[in-house]
Design an enzyme around this catalytic site. Structure first.
Site, PDB file in Angstrom:
ATOM      1  N   ARG A  57      25.051  44.507  40.255  1.00 50.53           N
ATOM      2  CA  ARG A  57      25.400  43.823  41.585  1.00 50.53           C
ATOM      3  C   ARG A  57      24.844  44.832  42.568  1.00 50.53           C
ATOM      4  NH1 ARG A  57      30.545  40.597  43.548  1.00 50.53           N
ATOM      5  NH2 ARG A  57      29.523  39.240  42.096  1.00 50.53           N
ATOM      6  N   HIS A  84      22.619  34.222  41.859  1.00 48.42           N
ATOM      7  CA  HIS A  84      24.013  34.816  41.140  1.00 48.42           C
ATOM      8  C   HIS A  84      24.244  33.916  40.021  1.00 48.42           C
ATOM      9  CE1 HIS A  84      27.869  36.138  40.569  1.00 48.42           C
ATOM     10  NE2 HIS A  84      28.398  35.585  41.800  1.00 48.42           N
ATOM     11  N   GLN A  87      27.437  33.212  37.921  1.00 46.77           N
ATOM     12  CA  GLN A  87      28.376  32.394  38.506  1.00 46.77           C
ATOM     13  C   GLN A  87      28.006  30.947  38.358  1.00 46.77           C
ATOM     14  OE1 GLN A  87      31.202  33.078  40.449  1.00 46.77           O
ATOM     15  NE2 GLN A  87      31.449  31.181  40.239  1.00 46.77           N
ATOM     16  N   ASP A 166      30.342  27.721  49.490  1.00 44.87           N
ATOM     17  CA  ASP A 166      30.327  29.180  49.316  1.00 44.87           C
ATOM     18  C   ASP A 166      30.684  29.876  50.743  1.00 44.87           C
ATOM     19  OD1 ASP A 166      30.268  31.684  48.638  1.00 44.87           O
ATOM     20  OD2 ASP A 166      27.862  32.028  48.489  1.00 44.87           O
ATOM     21  N   CYS A 206      32.593  29.716  44.306  1.00 43.77           N
ATOM     22  CA  CYS A 206      32.354  30.911  43.632  1.00 43.77           C
ATOM     23  C   CYS A 206      33.870  31.879  44.058  1.00 43.77           C
ATOM     24  CB  CYS A 206      31.177  31.620  43.812  1.00 43.77           C
ATOM     25  SG  CYS A 206      30.923  31.919  45.326  1.00 43.77           S
ATOM     26  N   ARG A 234      34.022  32.502  34.047  1.00 41.90           N
ATOM     27  CA  ARG A 234      33.087  33.747  34.330  1.00 41.90           C
ATOM     28  C   ARG A 234      33.239  34.465  33.108  1.00 41.90           C
ATOM     29  NH1 ARG A 234      31.670  36.029  39.110  1.00 41.90           N
ATOM     30  NH2 ARG A 234      30.376  37.099  37.903  1.00 41.90           N
TER      31      ARG A 234
HETATM   32  N1  NVA Z   1      27.303  34.143  48.648  1.00 43.67           N
HETATM   33  C1  NVA Z   1      28.255  35.139  48.557  1.00 43.67           C
HETATM   34  C2  NVA Z   1      28.503  35.081  46.983  1.00 43.67           C
HETATM   35  C3  NVA Z   1      29.968  35.933  46.788  1.00 43.67           C
HETATM   36  C4  NVA Z   1      30.379  35.705  44.969  1.00 43.67           C
HETATM   37  C5  NVA Z   1      27.973  36.453  48.747  1.00 43.67           C
HETATM   38  O1  NVA Z   1      26.723  37.050  48.429  1.00 43.67           O
HETATM   39  O2  NVA Z   1      28.579  37.359  49.409  1.00 43.67           O
END
Ligand code: NVA
Length: 240
Positions: A57, A84, A87, A166, A206, A234
């Site tokens: 990540r 992502h 997800q 989100d 998510c 997940r």
């Molecule tokens: N768009 C959010 C997703 C978190 C899983 C972020 O990047 O923080």
């Protein structure tokens, strides 16, 4: 390796790798200093000699692509600024569990569609044959993937089978938080907005969720919400 905060991704990968008989080795991105203390390419060369696969990540998409180019083992995107995908595998699994199918369903994504989740819904929705519409302010449409976009939240959710949102403040955007709350306010997923969707619509998020901002508590904790199934999935999707 985590260069950004995590809960679900770390827990689901760790549990899933262990269930498959592997050992999840956690590398703290802030200690490793990838790209500062040592180049991405050199980290990739070192980790590729110790691990069967790398799950990362991080921030810029180019970083993970450089890792993949030099690691010599599979590299999984566990969230970048742009995408992502893990997800989305969990989200699509959850939709299929609840709706029995993916192709032909109408999906409405409300809020900050320019973030990793918006981009990944545009790509994954198209791959799955779903009809994804983004309800977002001007300038916040997905940057990747062909997408149907409207700035009218009610038009976006009209007859939707799946309603998605989100956070309005993705990791790394914290200094824009106040301005974003004003920009995205009309796109909050509330019971009033849900009344425009199909009566049997399901709601995905998510997580982390901020009740009272991008989604009301009534919707997140209500009968149409499948977010806890999505969080569980997940692990199953990533194991597959
Ligand atoms: N768009 C959010 C997703 C978190 C899983 C972020 O990047 O923080």
């Amino acid at each position: 390796i985590f260069d950004k905060p995590t809960l679900r991704t770390q827990a689901s990968f760790s549990a899933g790798i262990a269930e498959l008989g592997g050992h999840p080795m956690l590398v703290d991105g802030s200690l490793a200093g990838i790209g500062t203390r040592e180049s991405v390419a050199d980290v990739a060369r070192v980790l590729g000699r110790q691990a069967a696969a790398i799950v990362w990540r991080t921030f810029e998409q180019a970083r993970i692509e450089e890792m993949a180019a030099h690691a010599g083992v599979p590299v999984v995107n566990a969230l970048t600024d742009d995408f992502h995908p893990c997800q989305l595998l969990a989200a699509l699994l959850t939709v299929r569990e609840h709706k029995g199918t993916l192709a032909g369903l109408r999906v409405a994504f409300l809020g900050d569609a320019a973030c990793n989740m918006g981009n990944s819904w545009a790509v994954a929705g198209a791959m799955a044959g779903m009809d994804v519409v983004f309800g977002c302010p001007d300038g916040y449409a997905p940057a990747h993937g062909a997408a149907e976009v409207t700035d009218d939240p009610e038009a976006a959710v009209a007859a939707a089978d799946v309603v998605v949102t989100d956070t309005w403040v993705s990791m790394g955007k914290e200094e824009e938080a106040e301005a974003r709350r004003a920009t995205f306010a009309p796109y909050a997923v509330t019971a009033g907005l849900m009344a425009r969707a199909a009566p049997d619509a399901i709601v995905l998020h998510c997580l982390p969720a901020y009740r009272g901002t991008e989604i009301s508590a009534e919707v997140l904790d209500g009968p149409q919400s499948v977010v806890w199934d999505e969080a569980e999935n997940r692990r199953h999707a990533q194991k597959a």
